[in-house]
Motif scaffolding. Sequence first.
Motif, short mmCIF file in Angstrom:
data_model
loop_
_atom_site.label_atom_id
_atom_site.label_comp_id
_atom_site.label_asym_id
_atom_site.label_seq_id
_atom_site.Cartn_x
_atom_site.Cartn_y
_atom_site.Cartn_z
N ARG A 244 13.30 18.28 51.08
CA ARG A 244 12.72 16.94 50.91
C ARG A 244 12.16 16.51 52.25
NH1 ARG A 244 11.40 14.78 46.89
NH2 ARG A 244 12.14 12.72 47.39
N GLU B 197 24.78 18.67 49.52
CA GLU B 197 24.01 19.91 49.69
C GLU B 197 22.99 19.79 50.81
OE1 GLU B 197 21.89 17.73 46.25
OE2 GLU B 197 23.88 17.85 47.09
N TYR B 198 22.65 18.57 51.21
CA TYR B 198 21.73 18.36 52.32
C TYR B 198 22.55 18.26 53.61
CZ TYR B 198 17.98 17.73 49.01
OH TYR B 198 17.04 17.94 48.03
N TYR C 18 16.93 10.46 47.08
CA TYR C 18 17.75 11.61 46.69
C TYR C 18 17.54 11.82 45.20
CZ TYR C 18 21.84 14.43 45.56
OH TYR C 18 22.67 15.41 45.11
N ALA D 72 19.58 23.45 48.35
CA ALA D 72 18.89 22.17 48.14
C ALA D 72 17.38 22.35 48.21
CB ALA D 72 19.33 21.17 49.20
N GLY E 59 18.91 14.44 43.43
CA GLY E 59 19.97 15.23 42.83
C GLY E 59 20.91 14.37 42.00
N SER E 60 21.89 15.03 41.40
CA SER E 60 22.84 14.31 40.56
C SER E 60 24.23 14.26 41.20
CB SER E 60 22.95 15.00 39.19
OG SER E 60 23.34 16.35 39.35
N TYR F 268 23.31 11.34 53.81
CA TYR F 268 23.02 10.78 52.49
C TYR F 268 23.64 9.40 52.46
CZ TYR F 268 23.57 9.85 47.51
OH TYR F 268 23.56 9.26 46.27
N GLY G 131 25.01 14.32 47.35
CA GLY G 131 24.12 14.57 48.49
C GLY G 131 24.65 15.56 49.50
#
Length: 162
Positions: A119, A150-151, A142, A116, A144-145, A82, A148
């Motif tokens: 993507r 979780e990837y 990305y 996640a 998400g909030s 990320y 990153g």
Amino acid sequence: MKLRHARAIAVFGIAVLALTGARGSGGGGCDNNSSGSSSSSGGGGSHSDSDSSSSSGGVSVPGGGGSADKAARDITIDKCAYDAATKKLTARITVKNDGSLDYDYSVTMKFTGSGAVTRTAFKAGIAVTAGSSVEAELTTPYLGSGDGSEYTKCEVDRASRI
């Protein structure tokens, strides 16, 4: 059996023989030694990071016997992370062409992790001349909030070369 039936069977037999080849030489039919291209799925290799920062080591992508598999085997994932500055999931790859022909590669990368949403990133037109290698970067926003983290994994979903 009538003469016209015997003649039809003989013509059919000759046509089959001509299309398949008399001695298994590939003949005029389909063979598996085509040097053409394909755009079907392949790959299956992946790269995981234990943290969401940079990583080294490259993971080669194994493949089978098809043209797409050959393209996937030419790809090494160098980094999967990320990028906080751009807020994108990023995969850096190296595409190595050991062949005697120049190819343009297309790659679809899949980013996954625990909890996640998967993507994907796509890049086409990665031109690699015969006997050389090229580095490329595939990115996807990305959504998400968080940070990153979780990837944790990226893998080649599809690859092709023409």
